[in-house]
Design a protein around this motif. Structure first.
Motif, PDB file in Angstrom:
ATOM      1  N   ARG A  75      33.650  41.462  35.150  1.00 41.25           N
ATOM      2  CA  ARG A  75      34.671  41.044  34.196  1.00 41.25           C
ATOM      3  C   ARG A  75      35.400  39.892  35.110  1.00 41.25           C
ATOM      4  O   ARG A  75      36.609  40.028  35.216  1.00 41.25           O
ATOM      5  CB  ARG A  75      35.495  42.085  33.811  1.00 41.25           C
ATOM      6  CG  ARG A  75      34.772  42.966  33.036  1.00 41.25           C
ATOM      7  CD  ARG A  75      34.488  42.553  31.433  1.00 41.25           C
ATOM      8  NE  ARG A  75      35.542  41.825  30.862  1.00 41.25           N
ATOM      9  CZ  ARG A  75      36.353  42.601  30.076  1.00 41.25           C
ATOM     10  NH1 ARG A  75      36.286  43.715  29.907  1.00 41.25           N
ATOM     11  NH2 ARG A  75      37.309  42.003  29.342  1.00 41.25           N
ATOM     12  N   PRO A  76      34.944  38.643  35.404  1.00 37.78           N
ATOM     13  CA  PRO A  76      36.048  37.605  35.938  1.00 37.78           C
ATOM     14  C   PRO A  76      37.110  37.269  35.158  1.00 37.78           C
ATOM     15  O   PRO A  76      38.150  36.743  35.781  1.00 37.78           O
ATOM     16  CB  PRO A  76      34.974  36.509  36.180  1.00 37.78           C
ATOM     17  CG  PRO A  76      34.050  36.866  35.054  1.00 37.78           C
ATOM     18  CD  PRO A  76      33.787  38.077  34.846  1.00 37.78           C
ATOM     19  N   ASP A  77      37.150  37.552  33.964  1.00 33.92           N
ATOM     20  CA  ASP A  77      38.533  37.232  33.081  1.00 33.92           C
ATOM     21  C   ASP A  77      39.762  38.217  33.203  1.00 33.92           C
ATOM     22  O   ASP A  77      40.741  37.745  32.901  1.00 33.92           O
ATOM     23  CB  ASP A  77      38.044  37.208  31.568  1.00 33.92           C
ATOM     24  CG  ASP A  77      37.409  38.749  31.248  1.00 33.92           C
ATOM     25  OD1 ASP A  77      36.581  39.367  32.055  1.00 33.92           O
ATOM     26  OD2 ASP A  77      37.608  39.019  30.019  1.00 33.92           O
ATOM     27  N   LEU A  78      39.591  39.028  34.201  1.00 31.94           N
ATOM     28  CA  LEU A  78      40.521  40.162  34.460  1.00 31.94           C
ATOM     29  C   LEU A  78      41.152  39.648  35.829  1.00 31.94           C
ATOM     30  O   LEU A  78      42.104  40.191  36.294  1.00 31.94           O
ATOM     31  CB  LEU A  78      39.968  41.457  34.514  1.00 31.94           C
ATOM     32  CG  LEU A  78      39.361  42.088  33.567  1.00 31.94           C
ATOM     33  CD1 LEU A  78      38.808  43.421  33.687  1.00 31.94           C
ATOM     34  CD2 LEU A  78      40.437  42.050  32.342  1.00 31.94           C
ATOM     35  N   LEU A  79      40.429  38.762  36.551  1.00 32.82           N
ATOM     36  CA  LEU A  79      40.957  38.507  37.944  1.00 32.82           C
ATOM     37  C   LEU A  79      42.571  38.035  38.139  1.00 32.82           C
ATOM     38  O   LEU A  79      43.153  38.665  38.863  1.00 32.82           O
ATOM     39  CB  LEU A  79      40.036  37.265  38.669  1.00 32.82           C
ATOM     40  CG  LEU A  79      38.520  37.802  39.012  1.00 32.82           C
ATOM     41  CD1 LEU A  79      38.001  36.585  39.439  1.00 32.82           C
ATOM     42  CD2 LEU A  79      39.022  38.651  40.215  1.00 32.82           C
ATOM     43  N   CYS A  80      42.726  37.103  37.139  1.00 31.96           N
ATOM     44  CA  CYS A  80      44.347  36.713  37.461  1.00 31.96           C
ATOM     45  C   CYS A  80      45.187  37.954  37.148  1.00 31.96           C
ATOM     46  O   CYS A  80      46.220  38.171  37.861  1.00 31.96           O
ATOM     47  CB  CYS A  80      44.506  35.665  36.690  1.00 31.96           C
ATOM     48  SG  CYS A  80      46.192  34.892  36.421  1.00 31.96           S
ATOM     49  N   ALA A  81      45.195  38.636  36.086  1.00 34.01           N
ATOM     50  CA  ALA A  81      45.951  39.913  35.753  1.00 34.01           C
ATOM     51  C   ALA A  81      46.016  40.703  36.735  1.00 34.01           C
ATOM     52  O   ALA A  81      46.880  41.362  37.189  1.00 34.01           O
ATOM     53  CB  ALA A  81      45.528  40.199  34.264  1.00 34.01           C
ATOM     54  N   ILE A  82      44.786  41.281  37.326  1.00 33.51           N
ATOM     55  CA  ILE A  82      44.539  42.119  38.341  1.00 33.51           C
ATOM     56  C   ILE A  82      45.249  41.722  39.547  1.00 33.51           C
ATOM     57  O   ILE A  82      46.112  42.616  40.370  1.00 33.51           O
ATOM     58  CB  ILE A  82      43.266  42.768  38.451  1.00 33.51           C
ATOM     59  CG1 ILE A  82      42.809  43.265  37.273  1.00 33.51           C
ATOM     60  CG2 ILE A  82      43.398  43.704  39.751  1.00 33.51           C
ATOM     61  CD1 ILE A  82      41.278  43.502  37.172  1.00 33.51           C
ATOM     62  N   ASN A  83      45.189  40.361  40.026  1.00 37.36           N
ATOM     63  CA  ASN A  83      45.495  39.905  41.169  1.00 37.36           C
ATOM     64  C   ASN A  83      47.203  40.023  41.017  1.00 37.36           C
ATOM     65  O   ASN A  83      48.151  40.239  42.001  1.00 37.36           O
ATOM     66  CB  ASN A  83      45.401  38.451  41.210  1.00 37.36           C
ATOM     67  CG  ASN A  83      46.021  37.888  42.398  1.00 37.36           C
ATOM     68  OD1 ASN A  83      45.966  38.468  43.644  1.00 37.36           O
ATOM     69  ND2 ASN A  83      46.274  36.636  42.428  1.00 37.36           N
TER      70      ASN A  83
END
Length: 128
Positions: A75-83
């Motif tokens: 799920r690369p779409d989650l990277l910014c939020a999880i960062n």
């Protein structure tokens, strides 16, 4: 086959990777399986700020953010939020936990319409 939170399926010309079972397990840890889904990984009206009282469930916060980081395999779409959520792992405030729950609610919604996030789960064997 299910191994380390990854489901691997064989299809006619490659593999299919999914973490849908793992995502459901993470959501069940905070009782979000029956929550209302959201359309974006971050709420547009909330920001992460270091002000406010510290969150009392530090272990829960860290384990959820770590579990969400593991979901970025498919799920690369989650990277910014999880960062954004992981920037404050050392001292999260009460305002951060609703944002982590928001990400989980997004995972639930995306799971419904992406069927386990087929965005990055299909890998052709000939494209190595």
């Amino acid at each position: 086959m299910y191994l380390l939170g990854l489901e691997v399926g064989y299809i006619y010309d490659g593999f299919f990777f999914s973490q849908s079972k793992y995502a459901k397990d993470v959501m069940s840890r905070v009782d979000l399986l029956h929550s209302k889904p959201v359309p974006t990984p971050l709420a547009t009206h909330e920001t992460f700020t270091p002000d406010g009282p510290l969150f009392s469930g530090l272990t829960l916060y860290r384990s959820l953010v770590g579990a969400l980081q593991y979901l970025t395999i498919t799920r690369p779409d989650l990277l910014c939020a999880i960062n954004h959520a992981s920037l404050y792992l050392h001292a999260p405030t009460d305002a951060y936990f609703p944002s982590v729950k928001w990400i989980l609610r997004y995972v639930k919604d995306a799971h419904r319409w992406l069927k386990g996030s087929q965005l990055m789960e299909y890998w052709k064997t000939g494209q190595r």
